[in-house]
Design a protein around this motif. Structure first.
Motif, PDB file in Angstrom:
ATOM      1  N   LEU A  16      17.616   4.261  26.929  1.00  0.00           N
ATOM      2  CA  LEU A  16      17.558   5.659  27.355  1.00  0.00           C
ATOM      3  C   LEU A  16      16.290   5.943  28.148  1.00  0.00           C
ATOM      4  O   LEU A  16      16.327   6.648  29.152  1.00  0.00           O
ATOM      5  CB  LEU A  16      17.590   6.596  26.142  1.00  0.00           C
ATOM      6  CG  LEU A  16      18.927   7.036  25.633  1.00  0.00           C
ATOM      7  CD1 LEU A  16      18.770   7.970  24.446  1.00  0.00           C
ATOM      8  CD2 LEU A  16      19.745   7.690  26.711  1.00  0.00           C
ATOM      9  N   GLN A  17      15.188   5.392  27.693  1.00  0.00           N
ATOM     10  CA  GLN A  17      13.912   5.609  28.380  1.00  0.00           C
ATOM     11  C   GLN A  17      13.940   5.066  29.803  1.00  0.00           C
ATOM     12  O   GLN A  17      13.255   5.584  30.680  1.00  0.00           O
ATOM     13  CB  GLN A  17      12.766   4.984  27.584  1.00  0.00           C
ATOM     14  CG  GLN A  17      12.514   5.704  26.276  1.00  0.00           C
ATOM     15  CD  GLN A  17      11.599   4.930  25.334  1.00  0.00           C
ATOM     16  OE1 GLN A  17      11.271   3.764  25.557  1.00  0.00           O
ATOM     17  NE2 GLN A  17      11.188   5.590  24.260  1.00  0.00           N
ATOM     18  N   ARG A  18      14.741   4.039  30.036  1.00  0.00           N
ATOM     19  CA  ARG A  18      14.877   3.477  31.382  1.00  0.00           C
ATOM     20  C   ARG A  18      16.089   4.050  32.113  1.00  0.00           C
ATOM     21  O   ARG A  18      16.482   3.542  33.159  1.00  0.00           O
ATOM     22  CB  ARG A  18      14.975   1.952  31.293  1.00  0.00           C
ATOM     23  CG  ARG A  18      13.694   1.327  30.786  1.00  0.00           C
ATOM     24  CD  ARG A  18      13.667  -0.185  30.926  1.00  0.00           C
ATOM     25  NE  ARG A  18      14.905  -0.837  30.607  1.00  0.00           N
ATOM     26  CZ  ARG A  18      15.091  -1.710  29.621  1.00  0.00           C
ATOM     27  NH1 ARG A  18      14.092  -2.034  28.835  1.00  0.00           N
ATOM     28  NH2 ARG A  18      16.262  -2.267  29.410  1.00  0.00           N
ATOM     29  N   LYS A  19      16.685   5.103  31.525  1.00  0.00           N
ATOM     30  CA  LYS A  19      17.847   5.792  32.096  1.00  0.00           C
ATOM     31  C   LYS A  19      19.054   4.864  32.243  1.00  0.00           C
ATOM     32  O   LYS A  19      19.793   4.925  33.213  1.00  0.00           O
ATOM     33  CB  LYS A  19      17.495   6.458  33.427  1.00  0.00           C
ATOM     34  CG  LYS A  19      16.397   7.497  33.296  1.00  0.00           C
ATOM     35  CD  LYS A  19      16.223   8.280  34.562  1.00  0.00           C
ATOM     36  CE  LYS A  19      15.050   9.192  34.573  1.00  0.00           C
ATOM     37  NZ  LYS A  19      14.744  10.030  33.502  1.00  0.00           N
ATOM     38  N   ILE A  20      19.230   4.000  31.249  1.00  0.00           N
ATOM     39  CA  ILE A  20      20.370   3.090  31.205  1.00  0.00           C
ATOM     40  C   ILE A  20      21.354   3.646  30.177  1.00  0.00           C
ATOM     41  O   ILE A  20      20.994   3.838  29.015  1.00  0.00           O
ATOM     42  CB  ILE A  20      19.927   1.656  30.827  1.00  0.00           C
ATOM     43  CG1 ILE A  20      19.009   1.097  31.917  1.00  0.00           C
ATOM     44  CG2 ILE A  20      21.136   0.760  30.584  1.00  0.00           C
ATOM     45  CD1 ILE A  20      18.344  -0.215  31.571  1.00  0.00           C
ATOM     46  N   GLY A  21      22.572   3.898  30.608  1.00  0.00           N
ATOM     47  CA  GLY A  21      23.569   4.524  29.746  1.00  0.00           C
ATOM     48  C   GLY A  21      24.609   3.574  29.185  1.00  0.00           C
ATOM     49  O   GLY A  21      25.514   4.006  28.483  1.00  0.00           O
ATOM     50  N   GLY A  22      24.488   2.303  29.496  1.00  0.00           N
ATOM     51  CA  GLY A  22      25.459   1.343  28.986  1.00  0.00           C
ATOM     52  C   GLY A  22      24.892  -0.057  29.022  1.00  0.00           C
ATOM     53  O   GLY A  22      23.985  -0.341  29.808  1.00  0.00           O
ATOM     54  N   LEU A  23      25.432  -0.905  28.160  1.00  0.00           N
ATOM     55  CA  LEU A  23      25.000  -2.295  28.165  1.00  0.00           C
ATOM     56  C   LEU A  23      26.082  -3.175  27.564  1.00  0.00           C
ATOM     57  O   LEU A  23      26.942  -2.698  26.822  1.00  0.00           O
ATOM     58  CB  LEU A  23      23.687  -2.480  27.395  1.00  0.00           C
ATOM     59  CG  LEU A  23      23.723  -2.164  25.914  1.00  0.00           C
ATOM     60  CD1 LEU A  23      23.264  -3.378  25.138  1.00  0.00           C
ATOM     61  CD2 LEU A  23      22.817  -0.981  25.649  1.00  0.00           C
ATOM     62  N   VAL A  24      26.023  -4.435  27.927  1.00  0.00           N
ATOM     63  CA  VAL A  24      26.972  -5.434  27.429  1.00  0.00           C
ATOM     64  C   VAL A  24      26.218  -6.392  26.530  1.00  0.00           C
ATOM     65  O   VAL A  24      25.147  -6.877  26.889  1.00  0.00           O
ATOM     66  CB  VAL A  24      27.611  -6.230  28.596  1.00  0.00           C
ATOM     67  CG1 VAL A  24      28.523  -7.327  28.071  1.00  0.00           C
ATOM     68  CG2 VAL A  24      28.358  -5.308  29.528  1.00  0.00           C
ATOM     69  N   ARG A  25      26.800  -6.659  25.366  1.00  0.00           N
ATOM     70  CA  ARG A  25      26.283  -7.685  24.458  1.00  0.00           C
ATOM     71  C   ARG A  25      27.313  -8.804  24.439  1.00  0.00           C
ATOM     72  O   ARG A  25      28.355  -8.694  23.793  1.00  0.00           O
ATOM     73  CB  ARG A  25      26.076  -7.120  23.056  1.00  0.00           C
ATOM     74  CG  ARG A  25      24.934  -6.138  22.888  1.00  0.00           C
ATOM     75  CD  ARG A  25      23.558  -6.790  22.994  1.00  0.00           C
ATOM     76  NE  ARG A  25      23.398  -7.945  22.150  1.00  0.00           N
ATOM     77  CZ  ARG A  25      22.772  -7.952  20.979  1.00  0.00           C
ATOM     78  NH1 ARG A  25      22.207  -6.853  20.535  1.00  0.00           N
ATOM     79  NH2 ARG A  25      22.694  -9.057  20.277  1.00  0.00           N
ATOM     80  N   PHE A  26      27.043  -9.860  25.185  1.00  0.00           N
ATOM     81  CA  PHE A  26      27.980 -10.982  25.241  1.00  0.00           C
ATOM     82  C   PHE A  26      28.077 -11.704  23.899  1.00  0.00           C
ATOM     83  O   PHE A  26      29.133 -12.228  23.551  1.00  0.00           O
ATOM     84  CB  PHE A  26      27.597 -11.957  26.350  1.00  0.00           C
ATOM     85  CG  PHE A  26      27.941 -11.453  27.719  1.00  0.00           C
ATOM     86  CD1 PHE A  26      29.218 -11.609  28.229  1.00  0.00           C
ATOM     87  CD2 PHE A  26      26.996 -10.808  28.496  1.00  0.00           C
ATOM     88  CE1 PHE A  26      29.554 -11.136  29.486  1.00  0.00           C
ATOM     89  CE2 PHE A  26      27.314 -10.330  29.754  1.00  0.00           C
ATOM     90  CZ  PHE A  26      28.593 -10.496  30.250  1.00  0.00           C
ATOM     91  N   ASP A  27      26.972 -11.714  23.147  1.00  0.00           N
ATOM     92  CA  ASP A  27      26.993 -12.378  21.843  1.00  0.00           C
ATOM     93  C   ASP A  27      27.884 -11.650  20.846  1.00  0.00           C
ATOM     94  O   ASP A  27      28.344 -12.237  19.867  1.00  0.00           O
ATOM     95  CB  ASP A  27      25.575 -12.534  21.295  1.00  0.00           C
ATOM     96  CG  ASP A  27      24.849 -11.212  21.119  1.00  0.00           C
ATOM     97  OD1 ASP A  27      25.080 -10.271  21.910  1.00  0.00           O
ATOM     98  OD2 ASP A  27      24.031 -11.108  20.186  1.00  0.00           O
ATOM     99  N   GLU A  28      28.150 -10.375  21.089  1.00  0.00           N
ATOM    100  CA  GLU A  28      29.010  -9.564  20.221  1.00  0.00           C
ATOM    101  C   GLU A  28      30.360  -9.254  20.870  1.00  0.00           C
ATOM    102  O   GLU A  28      31.212  -8.645  20.238  1.00  0.00           O
ATOM    103  CB  GLU A  28      28.337  -8.229  19.894  1.00  0.00           C
ATOM    104  CG  GLU A  28      27.026  -8.320  19.174  1.00  0.00           C
ATOM    105  CD  GLU A  28      26.354  -6.960  19.026  1.00  0.00           C
ATOM    106  OE1 GLU A  28      26.967  -5.920  19.380  1.00  0.00           O
ATOM    107  OE2 GLU A  28      25.213  -6.927  18.543  1.00  0.00           O
TER     108      GLU A  28
END
Length: 111
Positions: free
Chosen positions: A34-46
């Motif tokens: 959030l602090q870097r204004k990122i609203g989504g992410l992918v966790r390939f390990d999950e």
């Protein structure tokens, strides 16, 4: 990329990855994003895509599409910088048929 191709990509990736809509503010692990204004992410390990649930509807759709494209290119072993994917996301989303496809797809996922 045309709507049938994107639809196929959406179906494949969402069958392989779990989509989690989560309030990044409520989970300290997500605060750096959030602090870097990122609203989504992918966790390939999950095999999980996390999307901030407090984004506007448009931001949710753009973020969802961005994460889908990131996975697509990764799986195809095509190197794309995040900024390239962001540009492609915006270009695709400006097309009404793509915007509608993404919105309808998210609606089905969220129930």
């Amino acid at each position: 990329m045309d709507p049938p191709e994107l639809s196929s990509i959406l179906k494949k990736i969402t069958s392989d990855f779990k989509i989690v809509w989560i309030d990044f503010n409520a989970h300290s692990d997500f605060l750096p994003y959030l602090q870097r204004k990122i609203g989504g992410l992918v966790r390939f390990d999950e095999n999980t895509i996390y999307i901030h649930s407090k984004l506007s509807p448009t931001e949710k759709e753009l973020t969802f599409l961005h994460e889908i494209l990131s996975i697509y290119y990764y799986e195809k072993e095509i190197l794309r910088h995040d900024e390239e994917i962001e540009r492609e996301t915006i270009e695709l989303y400006q097309r009404p048929e793509i915007k509608s496809l993404v919105a309808n797809f998210i609606g089905k996922i969220k129930g």
